[in-house]
Design a protein around this motif. Structure first.
Motif, short mmCIF file in Angstrom:
data_model
loop_
_atom_site.label_atom_id
_atom_site.label_comp_id
_atom_site.label_asym_id
_atom_site.label_seq_id
_atom_site.Cartn_x
_atom_site.Cartn_y
_atom_site.Cartn_z
N ALA A 110 0.83 -1.21 0.00
CA ALA A 110 0.00 0.00 0.00
C ALA A 110 0.86 1.26 0.00
CB ALA A 110 -0.93 -0.01 1.21
N SER A 166 2.26 2.26 -3.28
CA SER A 166 1.35 2.87 -4.26
C SER A 166 1.29 4.39 -4.13
CB SER A 166 -0.05 2.28 -4.12
OG SER A 166 -0.65 2.73 -2.92
N PRO A 179 -2.05 5.80 1.26
CA PRO A 179 -2.96 4.87 0.59
C PRO A 179 -4.31 4.78 1.29
CG PRO A 179 -1.28 3.68 1.82
CD PRO A 179 -0.92 5.13 1.91
N THR A 230 -6.19 -0.17 -1.22
CA THR A 230 -5.26 -0.85 -2.12
C THR A 230 -5.82 -2.22 -2.46
OG1 THR A 230 -3.37 0.29 -1.14
CG2 THR A 230 -2.88 -1.69 -2.39
N GLY A 239 -5.80 1.10 -6.80
CA GLY A 239 -6.21 1.70 -5.53
C GLY A 239 -6.29 3.22 -5.59
N THR A 244 -5.82 -0.20 4.03
CA THR A 244 -4.42 -0.30 3.62
C THR A 244 -3.48 -0.50 4.81
OG1 THR A 244 -4.32 2.09 3.78
CG2 THR A 244 -4.76 1.17 1.61
#
Lengths: 292, 426
Positions: B134, B137, B148, B151, B311, B351
């Motif tokens: 997560a 990302s 995040p 996710t 996500g 997340t």
């Protein structure tokens, strides 16, 4: 040349009567095909608006609804936010139409009835502005409205829509003013009417169908715009096109039946306006198209 | 004494109406829609597409209300439609109209980060308890620019009832088994598309995980490897499925969902929200019980199943109200009670480790299965690091479509795709 053509002119009814059956059938076939392409999306919109959600995605699709629901219209009526978008659309479209007609009428009259240096260049300059893709101007307009503190307001929308409708409105109305005989203006001047009075009491009433056509064009342009309304207006001042997209087209799914029901309802004012004013519209669009 | 005639009265009325209209059109005192924060940062903006989406707006608004009450701040919401969101947010950020917290799809982070206006949220991320996948990302250029929010991944979903009818025992684990399963499903007839794979250019980016499955890294360093033997083999395999009618022409995500919802597709690719979406479109009220996520089949046993990370993150624009907005972003994404309650309403997985372990989340079998089978090995699209990633994906998709319709051989088409994509790596 003209004499030859006019001596051979044949009444329209007789031409129609003489057309061989095969070409008439071909004409009807062409009308049917074109009509199908024109009307099929509208038919599908209406059918989907009355189809329950789980049936709307049926595969293979059914051309005739097997079940009818009014749920989408009920949900639409209960959605206060959409009513707000509708009010915004009406305000922006009406003011745009009025402003476009007012400004373009004076411009067109000046182009049509006065002779001055640079007139032709100015007229073509006005038309040339139509050559630019409107989306290109979005960033510039955004910066201008942001700098002037107008971003997010109705004014930003109205000014930008009016900017885009003016060229066509001006040219449309110029064609109409061209058909108003200059002798009428001269007669008014001899009778002591000022130019202001001649314009307002003689030229404008005679150009009424054109004014209606120009107004309708501007109204529809403002009513249907999506990207400018989305970008230049605050969320609470946005019009129906971005409002509908916002409400029904999501990240994961699209509420097609609800969207179709809403599209059907919001089309009604435009349809009504066209039906009510269509005789002016046709007259206004074609006036000045043919000289002599 | 001067008297007003009818014309003068009408003229005055007209002028008054015009004046009123102009006054009504003037911007309000707030000066437009830009989120405003006061000097003490007791107000900030939150821009989100979810705020206007029927399925999520209630849940998102509840998070805003709870934080506003707790921190005694005012949150000014703003929203744009998802499909126009990136353009609008980019324009407003460039014009200085965007402040506060902003919801983003993880694929958009690079495009906004490139503008250099996002706050580094490293301090908030450090204490949030987020999972590594997560956190990844929300990272760009070595900084934690986004926290995040959810996710998940885009992976394969199967209709177990159709598979059972077709005589497919168990989920296919390799590409060979997958193809065999598709051929069995095809024999069912009845207009069933065995695999509602994306074949429309707009969605053909779905082929990228298949290219990885066949062994293409897509990008090595800054070198695009699309066009290598592995990616060519993947496209040729896809073309074979197309020619054998195991996948259908002109399918995008929306079409695939509709087909799956009607029981007319055995497999399709979607994000974890698939359950709620297809359920709303299906006449079969028990369809969700027949849905099962499966790891993308691998080329040979032992390979890692490929899936695309998916996500949302919350970023914060540096400047006015950014500290308060960053605190809100941390609360919305990592407060366990908040994320568990959010999951309960919208089924978007949290997340944080604590959020995922919450009984409301871990007790949901579909989500737990999805996380274990798909998200666990999901990776980001390597092209997301470029602001022009969408054009790169489009260049590849266009050439893959040319292969599908028989206009180009795979090798030549992918070489052309790579050539088109190279100048877009910026």
């Amino acid at each position: 040349m003209t004499a030859t053509v006019s001596s051979r002119s044949i009444p329209v009814e007789r031409v129609a009567r003489r057309r061989p059956p095969r070409s008439r059938a071909a004409a009807w076939a062409a009308v049917t095909v074109i009509g199908f392409f024109g009307l099929a999306p509208i038919y599908w919109l209406v059918v989907t608006a009355f189809t329950p959600d789980d049936k709307a995605f049926a595969f293979p699709p059914s051309l005739v609804p097997t079940e009818i629901t009014f749920d989408h219209f009920v949900r639409l009526a209960e959605n206060e936010q959409l009513f707000g978008y509708l009010v915004n659309s009406v305000i922006v479209s009406v003011v745009t139409a009025v402003l476009s007609v007012a400004v373009s009428a004076y411009m067109a009259y000046a182009f049509s009835k006065f002779r001055y240096r640079g007139r032709s260049s100015l007229m073509h300059l006005v038309l040339a502005s139509q050559l630019f893709p409107q989306a290109l101007l979005l960033v510039t307009l955004y910066a201008v409205f942001s700098a002037t503190g107008l971003l997010g307001s109705y004014t930003a929308l109205i000014v930008s829509f009016t900017t885009f409708t003016l060229p066509l409105c001006v040219w449309m109305l110029k064609g109409i003013f061209d058909t108003v005989p200059s002798t009428l203006m001269e007669a008014a001047a001899i009778d002591g009417a000022s130019r202001w009075r001649t314009l307002h009491q003689i030229a404008l009433p005679l150009a009424a169908p054109g004014l209606v056509a120009a107004g309708l064009f501007a109204f529809v342009r403002a009513w249907n715009d999506f990207i400018f309304a989305l970008t230049l207006a605050d969320p609470d001042r946005q019009t129906l096109p971005p409002g509908l997209v916002h409400t029904y087209l999501g990240e994961f799914q699209t509420a097609w039946p609800d969207l179709m029901a809403a599209s059907l309802v919001v089309s009604l004012p435009v349809i009504a306006a066209f039906m009510f004013l269509q005789r002016y519209l046709v007259g206004g669009l074609t006036a000045g198209a043919v000289k002599g | 004494m001067n008297t007003l005639n009818r014309r003068a009265v009408l003229r005055l009325a007209g002028l008054s109406a015009l004046g009123a209209a102009v006054a009504a059109c003037a911007p309000d005192a707030a000066g437009g829609g830009a989120p405003k924060g006061d000097a003490a940062a007791k107000a900030f903006g939150f821009t989100s597409w979810s705020l206007n989406e029927e399925a999520q707006k209630g849940a998102v608004q509840a998070v805003l209300d709870a934080y506003a009450a707790r921190a005694k701040v005012t949150i000014n919401p703003a929203s744009f439609p998802y499909n126009e969101y990136l353009n609008q947010v980019t324009l407003k950020l460039r014009g200085g109209q965007l402040t506060g917290a902003v919801q983003l799809d993880i694929s958009w982070l690079a495009a906004l980060a490139a503008m250099g206006r996002l706050k580094d949220l490293g301090a908030q991320a450090a204490g949030g308890g987020y999972t590594d996948v997560a956190l990844g990302s929300g990272q760009f250029g070595g900084k934690q620019l986004g926290l995040p929010w959810t996710t998940g991944s885009i992976g394969l979903v199967a209709n177990t009832e159709l598979l059972k009818k077709a005589g497919v025992d168990g989920m296919p684990a390799t590409v060979e088994e997958f193809e065999a399963a598709l051929r069995k499903v095809a024999k069912l007839g009845g207009g069933i598309t065995p695999y509602a794979a994306a074949t429309k250019a707009a969605q053909l980016k779905d082929i990228l995980p298949w290219m990885r499955t066949f062994g293409s890294p897509l990008l090595e360093g800054d070198t695009i490897t699309v066009g290598d033997d592995a990616s060519v083999a993947a496209v040729e395999w896809y073309k074979k499925l197309y020619d054998d009618k195991l996948i259908a022409p002109d399918v995008d995500r929306f079409d695939a969902r509709a087909l799956f919802a009607q029981g007319k597709a055995a497999f399709y690719d979607d994000a974890i929200i698939t359950r709620g979406v297809v359920a709303s479109q299906s006449p079969d009220k028990s369809l969700t019980e027949k849905m099962a996520p499966l790891a993308r089949p691998v080329l040979k046993a032992g390979d890692t199943p490929q899936a695309l990370l998916w996500g949302h993150v919350i970023v914060v624009v540096d400047g006015e109200g950014s500290d308060a907005a960053a605190d809100f972003a941390a609360y919305a994404t990592s407060d366990t009670a908040t994320v568990a309650s959010f999951f309960e309403k919208v089924k978007l997985p949290p997340t944080t480790t604590a959020g995922l372990a919450d009984p409301k989340v871990s007790g949901d079998t579909f989500t737990a299965d999805w996380t274990e089978k798909i998200t666990k090995t999901a990776t980001a699209n390597p092209f997301w690091r470029y602001a022009g990633y969408a054009q790169i994906e489009a260049a590849i998709a266009e050439q893959v479509q040319a292969v599908l319709v028989g206009r180009s051989p795979a090798k030549e088409a992918l070489a052309k795709a790579a050539e088109t994509a190279r100048p877009l790596q910026k």
